[in-house]
Design a protein around this motif. Structure first.
Motif, PDB file in Angstrom:
ATOM      1  N   GLY A 257       1.632 -34.173  34.956  1.00 29.52           N
ATOM      2  CA  GLY A 257       2.964 -33.641  35.195  1.00 29.52           C
ATOM      3  C   GLY A 257       3.547 -34.016  36.534  1.00 29.52           C
ATOM      4  O   GLY A 257       3.258 -35.069  37.103  1.00 29.52           O
ATOM      5  N   VAL A 258       4.394 -33.144  37.045  1.00 29.13           N
ATOM      6  CA  VAL A 258       5.060 -33.373  38.332  1.00 29.13           C
ATOM      7  C   VAL A 258       4.170 -32.837  39.453  1.00 29.13           C
ATOM      8  O   VAL A 258       3.481 -31.833  39.301  1.00 29.13           O
ATOM      9  CB  VAL A 258       6.444 -32.706  38.374  1.00 29.13           C
ATOM     10  CG1 VAL A 258       7.463 -33.520  37.611  1.00 29.13           C
ATOM     11  CG2 VAL A 258       6.407 -31.293  37.810  1.00 29.13           C
ATOM     12  N   THR A 259       4.197 -33.533  40.597  1.00 19.73           N
ATOM     13  CA  THR A 259       3.397 -33.153  41.749  1.00 19.73           C
ATOM     14  C   THR A 259       4.308 -32.943  42.949  1.00 19.73           C
ATOM     15  O   THR A 259       5.503 -33.258  42.914  1.00 19.73           O
ATOM     16  CB  THR A 259       2.349 -34.232  42.084  1.00 19.73           C
ATOM     17  OG1 THR A 259       3.021 -35.463  42.432  1.00 19.73           O
ATOM     18  CG2 THR A 259       1.433 -34.492  40.901  1.00 19.73           C
ATOM     19  N   SER A 260       3.741 -32.418  44.040  1.00 20.97           N
ATOM     20  CA  SER A 260       4.527 -32.194  45.243  1.00 20.97           C
ATOM     21  C   SER A 260       3.633 -32.246  46.469  1.00 20.97           C
ATOM     22  O   SER A 260       2.455 -31.872  46.404  1.00 20.97           O
ATOM     23  CB  SER A 260       5.238 -30.836  45.179  1.00 20.97           C
ATOM     24  OG  SER A 260       5.912 -30.561  46.393  1.00 20.97           O
ATOM     25  N   ASP A 261       4.217 -32.698  47.581  1.00 20.59           N
ATOM     26  CA  ASP A 261       3.534 -32.651  48.874  1.00 20.59           C
ATOM     27  C   ASP A 261       4.059 -31.508  49.732  1.00 20.59           C
ATOM     28  O   ASP A 261       3.783 -31.440  50.930  1.00 20.59           O
ATOM     29  CB  ASP A 261       3.672 -33.984  49.614  1.00 20.59           C
ATOM     30  CG  ASP A 261       5.123 -34.356  49.901  1.00 20.59           C
ATOM     31  OD1 ASP A 261       6.039 -33.576  49.551  1.00 20.59           O
ATOM     32  OD2 ASP A 261       5.352 -35.444  50.468  1.00 20.59           O
ATOM     33  N   GLY A 262       4.811 -30.602  49.142  1.00 22.00           N
ATOM     34  CA  GLY A 262       5.386 -29.487  49.867  1.00 22.00           C
ATOM     35  C   GLY A 262       6.793 -29.749  50.351  1.00 22.00           C
ATOM     36  O   GLY A 262       7.499 -28.807  50.749  1.00 22.00           O
ATOM     37  N   ASN A 263       7.211 -31.002  50.316  1.00 20.63           N
ATOM     38  CA  ASN A 263       8.564 -31.363  50.727  1.00 20.63           C
ATOM     39  C   ASN A 263       9.387 -31.912  49.575  1.00 20.63           C
ATOM     40  O   ASN A 263      10.572 -31.620  49.458  1.00 20.63           O
ATOM     41  CB  ASN A 263       8.508 -32.404  51.844  1.00 20.63           C
ATOM     42  CG  ASN A 263       7.809 -31.900  53.080  1.00 20.63           C
ATOM     43  OD1 ASN A 263       8.146 -30.840  53.601  1.00 20.63           O
ATOM     44  ND2 ASN A 263       6.808 -32.644  53.551  1.00 20.63           N
ATOM     45  N   ASN A 264       8.769 -32.726  48.744  1.00 20.72           N
ATOM     46  CA  ASN A 264       9.442 -33.364  47.626  1.00 20.72           C
ATOM     47  C   ASN A 264       8.580 -33.265  46.377  1.00 20.72           C
ATOM     48  O   ASN A 264       7.390 -32.945  46.442  1.00 20.72           O
ATOM     49  CB  ASN A 264       9.724 -34.850  47.929  1.00 20.72           C
ATOM     50  CG  ASN A 264      10.620 -35.048  49.121  1.00 20.72           C
ATOM     51  OD1 ASN A 264      10.169 -35.473  50.177  1.00 20.72           O
ATOM     52  ND2 ASN A 264      11.900 -34.732  48.978  1.00 20.72           N
ATOM     53  N   VAL A 265       9.204 -33.594  45.260  1.00 23.43           N
ATOM     54  CA  VAL A 265       8.520 -33.630  43.972  1.00 23.43           C
ATOM     55  C   VAL A 265       8.394 -35.082  43.527  1.00 23.43           C
ATOM     56  O   VAL A 265       9.300 -35.894  43.774  1.00 23.43           O
ATOM     57  CB  VAL A 265       9.304 -32.802  42.929  1.00 23.43           C
ATOM     58  CG1 VAL A 265       8.799 -33.045  41.519  1.00 23.43           C
ATOM     59  CG2 VAL A 265       9.211 -31.319  43.268  1.00 23.43           C
ATOM     60  N   PHE A 266       7.286 -35.417  42.870  1.00 18.34           N
ATOM     61  CA  PHE A 266       7.027 -36.776  42.409  1.00 18.34           C
ATOM     62  C   PHE A 266       6.744 -36.760  40.910  1.00 18.34           C
ATOM     63  O   PHE A 266       6.103 -35.841  40.393  1.00 18.34           O
ATOM     64  CB  PHE A 266       5.825 -37.385  43.141  1.00 18.34           C
ATOM     65  CG  PHE A 266       5.995 -37.430  44.630  1.00 18.34           C
ATOM     66  CD1 PHE A 266       6.595 -38.515  45.255  1.00 18.34           C
ATOM     67  CD2 PHE A 266       5.573 -36.363  45.414  1.00 18.34           C
ATOM     68  CE1 PHE A 266       6.759 -38.540  46.624  1.00 18.34           C
ATOM     69  CE2 PHE A 266       5.724 -36.385  46.792  1.00 18.34           C
ATOM     70  CZ  PHE A 266       6.318 -37.477  47.398  1.00 18.34           C
ATOM     71  N   ALA A 267       7.235 -37.779  40.211  1.00 19.78           N
ATOM     72  CA  ALA A 267       6.973 -37.910  38.782  1.00 19.78           C
ATOM     73  C   ALA A 267       6.728 -39.372  38.451  1.00 19.78           C
ATOM     74  O   ALA A 267       7.172 -40.277  39.175  1.00 19.78           O
ATOM     75  CB  ALA A 267       8.144 -37.371  37.959  1.00 19.78           C
ATOM     76  N   VAL A 268       6.021 -39.606  37.346  1.00 19.97           N
ATOM     77  CA  VAL A 268       5.667 -40.950  36.900  1.00 19.97           C
ATOM     78  C   VAL A 268       6.275 -41.185  35.528  1.00 19.97           C
ATOM     79  O   VAL A 268       6.140 -40.340  34.634  1.00 19.97           O
ATOM     80  CB  VAL A 268       4.137 -41.129  36.847  1.00 19.97           C
ATOM     81  CG1 VAL A 268       3.780 -42.552  36.397  1.00 19.97           C
ATOM     82  CG2 VAL A 268       3.507 -40.822  38.203  1.00 19.97           C
ATOM     83  N   PHE A 269       6.928 -42.356  35.354  1.00 15.71           N
ATOM     84  CA  PHE A 269       7.601 -42.697  34.104  1.00 15.71           C
ATOM     85  C   PHE A 269       6.977 -43.970  33.536  1.00 15.71           C
ATOM     86  O   PHE A 269       6.716 -44.929  34.267  1.00 15.71           O
ATOM     87  CB  PHE A 269       9.094 -42.913  34.351  1.00 15.71           C
ATOM     88  CG  PHE A 269       9.775 -41.694  34.917  1.00 15.71           C
ATOM     89  CD1 PHE A 269      10.319 -40.734  34.083  1.00 15.71           C
ATOM     90  CD2 PHE A 269       9.827 -41.496  36.287  1.00 15.71           C
ATOM     91  CE1 PHE A 269      10.922 -39.599  34.606  1.00 15.71           C
ATOM     92  CE2 PHE A 269      10.429 -40.361  36.830  1.00 15.71           C
ATOM     93  CZ  PHE A 269      10.979 -39.411  35.984  1.00 15.71           C
TER      94      PHE A 269
END
Length: 504
Positions: A257-269
């Protein structure tokens, strides 16, 4: 329906480190999202899990927790200070959410609606390998408001609906203003999300008041679905925002799913069908700002230079975008991404680079890497562990089903194969240590295989726990399933039943 009110001490829930997006190991009792952290590290500190003690693990026969339906989602754990007031939460493909206390007694359960029968050709989805289809992605908890968020696929009047729910941890009731029906409320530009052709397989995350939910297609790639990331404000659910890929079929489908470093969210397509005018958001690792906003700036996405051939070959870049911090490397803020071609890549998290070569890459598996991976640190190094069969020269068991890759710090960092282990099908791995680095153990379930828990030395791959005794096999487990660790026990959501493994 709702059954059995919980102990009122549920409101003593505290916000522990398990909800943090830090890549550090989780040492708190609560596990509030997939792999215990928005980084998806899957690393737990369990002082009692020495490698010697782990040999005594067994299913706790006194913990009997059953529910209706198959389970793909990882269970969650809310630590309220005592077993009788703690909550262990499971969600199923029958759209049941069940909360048990730490002894296995059901505190409440909620049926959210009829699960969707699959395939669903009448609505453009003549494919799909989950039937019935209900709750698939692992939910997430906001500890400050005692709220559980999840997506459920519901058949309403013969039509498929994806609905995002906010449930009270007190009794499982749906909060005012929810659920959000994404098919009628979510758009990206002029594009509306079509619920029937989308699946919600990836784990949810929560950041700065927004719950983030990824979507991709069903197995079989039918219909004109897109990759989506939907952001719903907890305080204003009537106004969700979203990003959708320009390309058709570039799904955000990975179970991590979606991940985060505490500042932004990351997703893979993954791979998709473009517009004919060049690259159009396929094979992409992307950074999102608040509300799933996407800058389209090359600093905020990474795409491998061979994206076109990956698209043509149906070879997805897969997730999760595993968040890793390596202070000894330059750059030190990293993401790990994976591939159906068995590759593993490191990316500069602060300057992703657009269409460009990765910082480091390795052929980590001879087969697809599509499960949720994990990362952990020991005195001997920093590792990423995957479900995947390693290369022929892999130390340990090259023909096995678990492979560990070592991150070698440097400018830039490098990747090398550390060990291979295991036999037969497994699910997604996690890791435990006793203090953050000592007694490392990698844990997997023999999902769709021997249905047993397995543990391997995190530095060498040597067998630490090989399934237990005659009473330690579980019922059917799904191939993406991942174990969860809380308060000195390992929990596994199998089909129809939640299991607890203990050393007591």
């Amino acid at each position: 329906m709702i059954e059995q009110m919980p102990d009122p001490r549920i409101f003593a829930i505290v916000a522990l480190a398990a909800c943090s997006s830090s890549p550090s190991p989780s040492s708190g009792g609560s596990v509030l999202q997939l792999h215990a952290s928005a980084s998806r590290a899957g690393a737990y500190v369990v002082p009692s899990f020495t490698q010697a003690a782990a040999a005594n693990l067994h299913i706790d026969s006194s913990f009997v927790a059953t529910y209706t339906g198959n389970a793909y989602a990882q269970p969650l754990y809310v630590d309220n200070g005592a077993a009788s007031s703690d909550l262990v939460i499971a969600a199923t493909e029958m759209n049941e959410v069940a909360a048990f206390d730490g002894t296995g007694t059901m505190r409440w359960h909620q049926m959210l609606g009829s699960a969707q029968t699959m395939p669903n050709p009448s609505e453009g989805a003549p494919c799909g390998d989950i039937d019935p289809l209900g709750i698939t992605g692992t939910p997430v908890i906001d500890p400050s408001t005692h709220t559980l968020f999840l997506d459920a696929m519901i058949d309403i009047g013969g039509h498929a609906h994806h609905q995002i729910f906010a449930l009270s941890l007190a009794d499982g009731s749906t909060l005012a203003g929810w659920p959000v029906d994404v098919g009628t409320t979510v758009t990206s530009g002029s594009l509306a999300l079509e619920p029937a052709v989308e699946n919600q397989r990836g784990g949810l995350t929560f950041l700065n008041g927004d719950v983030y939910v990824p979507y991709g297609g069903h197995a079989g790639d039918c219909g004109d679905y897109h990759g989506w990331v939907v952001a719903v404000p907890e305080a204003d659910p009537a106004h969700p925002t979203a990003f959708a890929t320009e390309a058709v079929q570039a799904g955000a489908w990975s179970p991590g799913g979606v991940t985060s470093d505490g500042n932004n969210v990351f997703a893979v397509f993954g791979n998709g069908i473009g517009s004919g005018s060049g690259w159009s958001n396929t094979e992409m690792v992307a950074r999102f700002g608040a509300g799933a906003s996407f800058s389209n700036n090359p600093t905020d996405y990474w795409v491998p230079p061979d994206w076109a051939s990956l698209d043509a070959g149906d070879i997805d870049i897969t997730g999760p975008a595993l968040v890793i911090d390596d202070p000894a490397s330059t750059p030190s803020a990293l993401l790990a991404a994976f591939g159906k071609d068995g590759s593993m890549s490191l990316i500069d998290r602060d300057n992703m680079g657009g269409i460009t070569a990765q910082l480091a890459t390795i052929q980590a598996s001879t087969g697809q890497i599509i499960n949720t991976s994990a990362t952990y640190t020991t005195a001997m190094g920093r590792y990423i562990v995957i479900k995947g069969t390693g290369p022929a020269d892999c130390p340990g068991t090259p023909s096995g089903s678990v492979t560990a890759v070592r991150i070698e710090s440097g400018s830039p960092p490098k990747l090398s194969i550390a060990w291979c282990a295991g036999t037969g099908p497994v699910g997604s791995p996690i890791a435990t240590t006793t203090d953050g680095t000592s007694d490392p153990i990698v844990w997997v379930i023999g999902a769709e295989g021997d249905q047993r828990l397995h543990g391997f030395d995190g530095d060498t791959g040597a067998v630490v726990f090989d399934g237990g005794g005659s009473n330690d096999a579980m019922a059917s487990t799904s191939r993406f399933i991942t174990p969860m660790v809380a308060k000195g026990r390992i929990f596994v959501a199998a089909d129809g039943q939640l299991y607890a493994f203990t050393t007591d």
